[in-house]
Design a protein around this motif. Structure first.
Motif, PDB file in Angstrom:
ATOM      1  N   THR A 173      23.997  10.420  -3.165  1.00 49.51           N
ATOM      2  CA  THR A 173      24.093  10.021  -4.574  1.00 49.51           C
ATOM      3  C   THR A 173      22.732   9.633  -5.144  1.00 49.51           C
ATOM      4  N   GLY A 174      21.669   9.907  -4.383  1.00 49.95           N
ATOM      5  CA  GLY A 174      20.318   9.729  -4.911  1.00 49.95           C
ATOM      6  C   GLY A 174      19.742   8.343  -4.783  1.00 49.95           C
ATOM      7  N   GLU A 175      20.248   7.532  -3.854  1.00 54.72           N
ATOM      8  CA  GLU A 175      19.752   6.172  -3.703  1.00 54.72           C
ATOM      9  C   GLU A 175      18.555   6.107  -2.756  1.00 54.72           C
ATOM     10  N   LEU A 176      17.761   5.053  -2.928  1.00 54.18           N
ATOM     11  CA  LEU A 176      16.682   4.736  -2.002  1.00 54.18           C
ATOM     12  C   LEU A 176      17.274   3.823  -0.935  1.00 54.18           C
ATOM     13  N   VAL A 177      17.281   4.304   0.304  1.00 51.48           N
ATOM     14  CA  VAL A 177      17.983   3.613   1.400  1.00 51.48           C
ATOM     15  C   VAL A 177      16.960   3.120   2.415  1.00 51.48           C
ATOM     16  N   GLY A 178      17.182   1.912   2.927  1.00 54.15           N
ATOM     17  CA  GLY A 178      16.283   1.355   3.929  1.00 54.15           C
ATOM     18  C   GLY A 178      16.986   1.105   5.244  1.00 54.15           C
ATOM     19  N   VAL A 179      16.318   1.436   6.354  1.00 58.50           N
ATOM     20  CA  VAL A 179      16.912   1.249   7.673  1.00 58.50           C
ATOM     21  C   VAL A 179      15.854   0.718   8.635  1.00 58.50           C
ATOM     22  N   LEU A 206       0.853  -1.189   0.000  1.00 60.57           N
ATOM     23  CA  LEU A 206       0.000   0.000   0.000  1.00 60.57           C
ATOM     24  C   LEU A 206       0.893   1.244   0.000  1.00 60.57           C
ATOM     25  N   GLY A 207       0.378   2.330  -0.557  1.00 65.76           N
ATOM     26  CA  GLY A 207       1.076   3.607  -0.493  1.00 65.76           C
ATOM     27  C   GLY A 207       2.322   3.689  -1.348  1.00 65.76           C
ATOM     28  N   VAL A 208       2.373   2.908  -2.415  1.00 64.64           N
ATOM     29  CA  VAL A 208       3.560   2.901  -3.276  1.00 64.64           C
ATOM     30  C   VAL A 208       3.867   4.296  -3.820  1.00 64.64           C
ATOM     31  N   ALA A 209       2.830   5.085  -4.089  1.00 64.24           N
ATOM     32  CA  ALA A 209       3.023   6.429  -4.645  1.00 64.24           C
ATOM     33  C   ALA A 209       3.737   7.369  -3.678  1.00 64.24           C
ATOM     34  N   ASN A 210       3.828   6.982  -2.402  1.00 66.35           N
ATOM     35  CA  ASN A 210       4.510   7.831  -1.421  1.00 66.35           C
ATOM     36  C   ASN A 210       6.034   7.733  -1.507  1.00 66.35           C
ATOM     37  N   VAL A 211       6.532   6.760  -2.234  1.00 65.49           N
ATOM     38  CA  VAL A 211       7.981   6.604  -2.375  1.00 65.49           C
ATOM     39  C   VAL A 211       8.443   7.410  -3.587  1.00 65.49           C
ATOM     40  N   PRO A 212       9.353   8.361  -3.397  1.00 65.51           N
ATOM     41  CA  PRO A 212       9.835   9.165  -4.529  1.00 65.51           C
ATOM     42  C   PRO A 212      10.411   8.286  -5.639  1.00 65.51           C
ATOM     43  N   GLN A 213      10.140   8.666  -6.881  1.00 60.75           N
ATOM     44  CA  GLN A 213      10.623   7.894  -8.015  1.00 60.75           C
ATOM     45  C   GLN A 213      12.082   8.189  -8.358  1.00 60.75           C
ATOM     46  N   ARG A 214      12.605   9.266  -7.815  1.00 62.81           N
ATOM     47  CA  ARG A 214      14.009   9.597  -8.076  1.00 62.81           C
ATOM     48  C   ARG A 214      14.569  10.384  -6.887  1.00 62.81           C
ATOM     49  N   GLY A 215      15.880  10.434  -6.815  1.00 62.72           N
ATOM     50  CA  GLY A 215      16.528  11.175  -5.736  1.00 62.72           C
ATOM     51  C   GLY A 215      16.636  10.370  -4.459  1.00 62.72           C
ATOM     52  N   GLY A 216      17.490  10.840  -3.567  1.00 61.32           N
ATOM     53  CA  GLY A 216      17.701  10.155  -2.302  1.00 61.32           C
ATOM     54  C   GLY A 216      16.474  10.184  -1.416  1.00 61.32           C
ATOM     55  N   ALA A 217      16.171   9.070  -0.772  1.00 62.10           N
ATOM     56  CA  ALA A 217      15.067   8.975   0.174  1.00 62.10           C
ATOM     57  C   ALA A 217      15.380   7.858   1.158  1.00 62.10           C
ATOM     58  N   LEU A 218      14.887   7.999   2.368  1.00 64.27           N
ATOM     59  CA  LEU A 218      15.176   7.033   3.427  1.00 64.27           C
ATOM     60  C   LEU A 218      13.893   6.345   3.880  1.00 64.27           C
ATOM     61  N   SER A 251      21.294  11.660   9.076  1.00 59.21           N
ATOM     62  CA  SER A 251      21.744  11.416   7.706  1.00 59.21           C
ATOM     63  C   SER A 251      20.763  11.995   6.702  1.00 59.21           C
ATOM     64  N   ALA A 252      19.477  11.833   6.956  1.00 54.67           N
ATOM     65  CA  ALA A 252      18.455  12.372   6.057  1.00 54.67           C
ATOM     66  C   ALA A 252      18.526  13.898   6.008  1.00 54.67           C
ATOM     67  N   ILE A 253      18.746  14.535   7.153  1.00 53.35           N
ATOM     68  CA  ILE A 253      18.850  15.995   7.191  1.00 53.35           C
ATOM     69  C   ILE A 253      20.067  16.465   6.412  1.00 53.35           C
ATOM     70  N   ARG A 254      21.188  15.807   6.608  1.00 50.54           N
ATOM     71  CA  ARG A 254      22.408  16.211   5.897  1.00 50.54           C
ATOM     72  C   ARG A 254      22.248  16.093   4.384  1.00 50.54           C
ATOM     73  N   ALA A 255      21.454  15.117   3.938  1.00 46.96           N
ATOM     74  CA  ALA A 255      21.260  14.915   2.500  1.00 46.96           C
ATOM     75  C   ALA A 255      19.995  15.591   1.977  1.00 46.96           C
TER      76      ALA A 255
END
Length: 279
Positions: free
Chosen positions: A132-138, A55-67, A167-171
């Motif tokens: 570097t614009g990656e999708l990161v999971g933690v 659910l909520g797939v549209a909430n994940v950015p399609q490009r650029g860094g996101a955590l 890390s998210a704030i710095r990026a």
């Protein structure tokens, strides 16, 4: 007679591997091996065994860094692997997971983790991936969430010191809360062989209704129904990068993310209903 396309593609893949004609990034990530081999082994679990619904797939950015920040549970980190399949197949982006150092000390598993895009859960690696614009999971709960007893299922543990928020704030990367329902039931932990775990250098060694009583068969996860929800992103680009050094701001944002994930878990669990009701 023309040979089947899948066979031709498979042979071409093997030729490239044998010739060393493939690329890995600075972390060891091998995109081709991950897409064509590693994820193929996980998809039957994702689609047929756990019947994962996203659910909520549209909430994940399609490009650029996101955590992506998710709850952690299930005794073994299968939830991380299912999140990786969801990101790749449903969102359309590879997910670079941050893992505990224990993973990278294990033979074979550590190398496979690197090749599938995972890296150490540390500030330097998280910062570089996000910038570097990656999708990161933690999974901020770490072993406390992964190894908690079944009686405490779906109750979030402490979210560490908030290093992921910094890390998210710095990026200037958005934070996407993620709720995973279903992993709590795959290996219901009812006890812990603590002395043996310490001898083996493990954070815990679980006792479940099936393990160790059934031996290797006890390692087969129960086929619970899973749901993964991606929540609305929490923006961090409104802060100056230096704000990552403000402990009160980091604490407040960490607490906000934790409360959001807990609320999502509570709603999603009700929506799913019984863990094994739809087998």
């Amino acid at each position: 007679m023309t040979e089947p396309v899948p066979l031709a593609e498979g042979l071409a893949f093997l030729r490239r591997r044998l010739a060393g004609d493939y690329e890995v990034d600075e972390f060891g990530y091998d995109a081709e091996l991950t897409d064509k081999v590693l994820l193929e082994f996980l998809r039957p679990l994702y689609r047929d065994w756990f019947r994962v619904e996203t659910l909520g797939v549209a909430n994940v950015p399609q490009r650029g860094g996101a955590l992506l920040v998710a709850n952690h549970s299930g005794t073994l980190p299968i939830d991380a692997l299912m999140a990786q399949v969801a990101a790749h197949d449903e969102v359309g982006r590879p997910l670079r997971l941050l893992g505990a150092d224990l993973v990278y000390r294990l033979p074979v598993l550590g190398e496979l983790a690197r090749k599938s895009g995972h890296t150490l859960a540390c500030r330097e690696d998280a910062d570089r991936l996000l910038r570097t614009g990656e999708l990161v999971g933690v999974f901020p709960e770490g072993y406390k969430g992964l190894g908690k007893p079944y009686a405490e299922r779906y109750r979030l543990q402490r979210f560490g010191r908030g290093g992921f928020v910094a890390s998210a704030i710095r990026a200037a990367a958005p934070i996407v809360p993620v709720a995973i329902v279903g992993a709590e039931e795959i290996y219901p932990k009812i006890g812990d062989l603590r002395t043996l775990a310490r001898l083996l250098g493990l954070p815990y060694l679980p006792i479940t209704p099936l393990f160790p009583w059934l031996g290797p068969l006890g390692l087969v996860p129960l086929p619970s129904k899973w749901m993964i929800e991606f929540g609305e992103p929490i923006r961090t680009d409104e802060y100056d990068p230096s704000a990552a050094d403000d402990p009160m701001l980091v604490f407040n944002l960490t607490d906000q993310v934790r409360e959001t994930v807990q609320a999502m878990l509570d709603r999603l669990r009700l929506r799913r209903g019984g863990a094994f009701a739809r087998i």
